[in-house]
Write an enzyme that holds these catalytic residues in place. Structure first.
Site, PDB file in Angstrom:
ATOM      1  CE  LYS A   1      15.860 -23.949  12.582  1.00  0.00           C
ATOM      2  NZ  LYS A   1      16.317 -22.884  13.443  1.00  0.00           N
TER       3      LYS A   1
ATOM      4  CE  LYS B   1      28.373 -22.372  15.143  1.00  0.00           C
ATOM      5  NZ  LYS B   1      29.183 -21.154  15.220  1.00  0.00           N
ATOM      6  CG  ASP B   2      18.852 -21.205  15.372  1.00  0.00           C
ATOM      7  OD1 ASP B   2      18.321 -20.344  16.082  1.00  0.00           O
ATOM      8  OD2 ASP B   2      18.215 -21.920  14.580  1.00  0.00           O
ATOM      9  CE  LYS B   3      15.079 -21.545  23.101  1.00  0.00           C
ATOM     10  NZ  LYS B   3      14.173 -20.710  23.910  1.00  0.00           N
TER      11      LYS B   3
END
Length: 645
Positions: free
Chosen positions: A115, A277-279
């Site tokens: 990321k 869901k993830d940010k």
């Protein structure tokens, strides 16, 4: 709740202790005093990483109210010098603090950056029918009942503002008059349609005033009209729910739904979904909304950034939380150091053996007070401890106004005084303080009950996860990666023990372990006793997990201890520019964007990997198994990474 969330993992040469310790107090003061300017990138405090300049936050409608101001404050105060942030995060948790200590593979670990850009992490939801959600169609289903496209442009911004205030009872007016400038029957019809479709609960009529035609909007059925849109306004032949694919970047699911509801002028609870869901990622998932046309939803694509809507269809049912097979991940680990042999060993092991199904670090919070400690105090019925853990001052990275609120609480124990220090009242601290103000210091149980139920249950679920992680680490240390007599396996939904004569019929992939509760059984070997000992040490009785408050009674559940990902693929690529994307997204494909041409012998190497996981499984833990490194923020932020330079 199903969770897919990962924080920025950058695993390189550790900084020296002197580097970390120097100027600790100065940096602490700096982060506490930093300005509250809004962060253009919208990134979260957990993931201070480089952001591409062209990605901006979504357009917010001009009529935002106090709730939006609170969201601004919640997002602000999160930036500042990344090294200061790293030093502040020294007070956070490491994996070993929450029982994450074992690996299943034998390969040597290597470093890489996860990321570095949020577009390096893409999640596609897998529905209960096994279909992977993709955004690949912007077209709107043809429907003769839909109003014309002009419906969305015929009203001026001023008209829309006045109509919304009327719709939400924000002013004392009984009606709103809209002058028909170009008076034709067709024009009046379009204005009637626009008001009724864009502002549920309002009715319209035409009036002559001083020789001019006006469309008069008014409430037909009082305040109930907003909550119960006119039934006759939705064709019987059309399914009541519009299902669509939501593609979003750097936004969590609820944030996206809140923005959509504000644009559509409806309540968020008419939306449903199968999982959050993830940010900090690009995610693609299915959403359903009650009685909002695909045409209205598609129109939002013209004014929203960071998310897109498509693949519209009408159905007769909403979506239910948990009704999914899992998620498919596409992940890039940049600047990897592993040899080709190391990478091959790591990925083959992930595909053939899998990884330990630990609950990831985000389950336990990011501050010096872990969520499992609050959960334990709830289960102990120690409400003074619950209040203290939530409100007391704590070291580490926090927003400035929270620090001041905690200091005021420690000094005065006065809920009103502490609440005055909080511009954001919707945080857990603000909700508890409002509860204490309402019910008094002698009724902490009722005060705590003001916090939304899901948030309250998060604490006790965190404690269950903490116990489970620790017990699984003990189980693997004691018995290794094989099924043994006394282990538990599931037959249907029922857990049974493996008997001595049946042990050869099962592998480690069949074995489950219980989350503690009143409706589960425990292994019939040493780990069963270890459960009891751990709960006794926490002043809890494993044979009595019912709480006098029903919400906090734990029934328990079973969870597989090893997960073997499906559809595992990988590729090592070379690149020179750390900012260029290394694969195309659904939106890139729709917009015809080509993948950048990559050099055959670039300065850096990246590992591109794909895999599918079942619900409630943490992709962080799969990555951890590949890299063989601690994924905690505390560990990450004390490493020499690109985002700490």
């Amino acid at each position: 709740m199903e969770t897919v969330e990962m924080n920025s993992v950058s695993l390189k040469r550790p900084r020296s202790e002197d580097d970390v310790a120097n100027a600790d107090e100065i940096k602490r003061q700096k982060i506490l005093e930093k300005s509250k300017a809004r962060n253009d990138s919208g990134q979260s405090i957990e993931t201070v990483t480089n952001q591409p300049e062209d990605m901006k936050s979504e357009i917010i409608p001009s009529e935002e109210n106090e709730e939006q101001e609170e969201e601004e404050l919640e997002d602000s105060d999160e930036d500042g010098d990344p090294e200061s942030f790293a030093d502040m995060m020294k007070h956070g948790l490491t994996e070993s603090d929450v029982g994450i200590t074992k690996f299943v593979s034998s390969h040597k670990g290597f470093s890489g950056i996860l990321k570095e850009r949020y577009s390096d992490f893409v999640v596609h939801e897998i529905g209960k029918d096994g279909r992977v959600s993709h955004l690949d169609d912007f077209s709107v289903p043809v429907d003769d009942e839909d109003p014309s496209e002009e419906t969305f442009t015929v009203l001026s911004d001023e008209d829309k503002q006045r109509l919304e205030e009327l719709q939400l009872f924000k002013n004392k007016e009984a009606s709103v008059a809209i002058e028909v400038i170009e008076d034709t029957k067709e024009k009046r019809t379009i204005i009637h349609q626009a008001v009724k479709s864009l502002f549920p609960g309002l009715e319209t009529k035409t009036e002559d005033r001083d020789g001019k035609k006006y469309i008069i909007a008014y409430h037909a059925a009082g305040k109930k009209a907003l909550a119960n849109p006119r039934k006759h306004s939705w064709p019987k032949s059309r399914g009541s729910y519009c299902h669509f694919v939501l593609y979003k970047e750097n936004k969590d699911t609820m944030d996206a739904i809140n923005v959509l509801s504000k644009f559509l002028r409806v309540k968020p609870n008419i939306f449903s979904y199968m999982g959050t869901k993830d940010k900090r990622a690009i995610t693609v998932q299915e959403i359903a909304v009650l009685r909002i046309t695909a045409q209205r939803l598609a129109h939002l694509n013209k004014c929203l950034m960071n998310f897109k809507l498509g693949n519209f269809s009408y159905k007769n049912h909403p979506l239910k939380l948990g009704e999914l097979q899992g998620n498919h991940f596409t992940v890039v680990l940049r600047n990897i150091t592993g040899t080709d042999d190391q990478i091959e060993q790591a990925m083959h092991s992930l595909r053939e053996i899998g990884f330990i199904n630990y609950y990831g670090m985000q389950r336990f919070g990011t501050t010096a007070v872990p969520t499992y400690q609050i959960g334990r105090a709830i289960l102990q019925n120690n409400w003074n401890e619950v209040m203290d853990l939530i409100l007391k001052p704590r070291p580490g990275a926090e927003k400035g106004y929270l620090v001041k609120c905690r200091e005021e609480w420690a000094k005065t124990k006065d809920p009103a005084a502490a609440l005055k220090k909080l511009p954001v009242k919707r945080c857990v601290e603000g909700q508890l303080l409002r509860g204490l103000l309402k019910y008094g210091m002698k009724n902490i149980i009722s005060a705590f009950g003001i916090i939304p139920r899901n948030n309250r249950l998060m604490y006790i679920h965190s404690y269950q996860s903490y116990v489970w992680n620790n017990m699984v680490s003990k189980r693997i240390e004691q018995y290794g990666l094989r099924a043994v007599p006394g282990d538990l396996i599931l037959k249907g939904a029922t857990a049974v023990h493996i008997e001595e004569g049946d042990v050869d019929n099962y592998t480690i992939h069949d074995v489950v372990m219980p989350l503690p509760g009143f409706d589960v059984i425990y292994p019939k070997h040493e780990i069963g006793e270890a459960y009891k000992e751990m709960l006794v040490a926490d002043n809890l009785d494993i044979n009595n997990m019912r709480h006098k408050i029903r919400d906090y009674s734990l029934s328990g559940a079973y969870r597989k201890i090893i997960i073997r990902p499906q559809n595992v693929n990988w590729e090592v690529v070379a690149y020179d520019d750390p900012k260029i994307p290394l694969f195309t997204t659904d939106l890139d494909k729709l917009e015809g964007k080509p993948l950048p041409v990559l050099p055959t012998d670039g300065k850096f190497r990246a590992l591109k990997m794909e895999f599918s996981l079942p619900p409630s499984t943490y992709a962080t833990m799969a990555i951890r198994e590949v890299l063989k490194m601690d994924t905690s923020i505390k560990n990450q932020t004390q490493l020499n990474t690109t985002w700490l330079r």
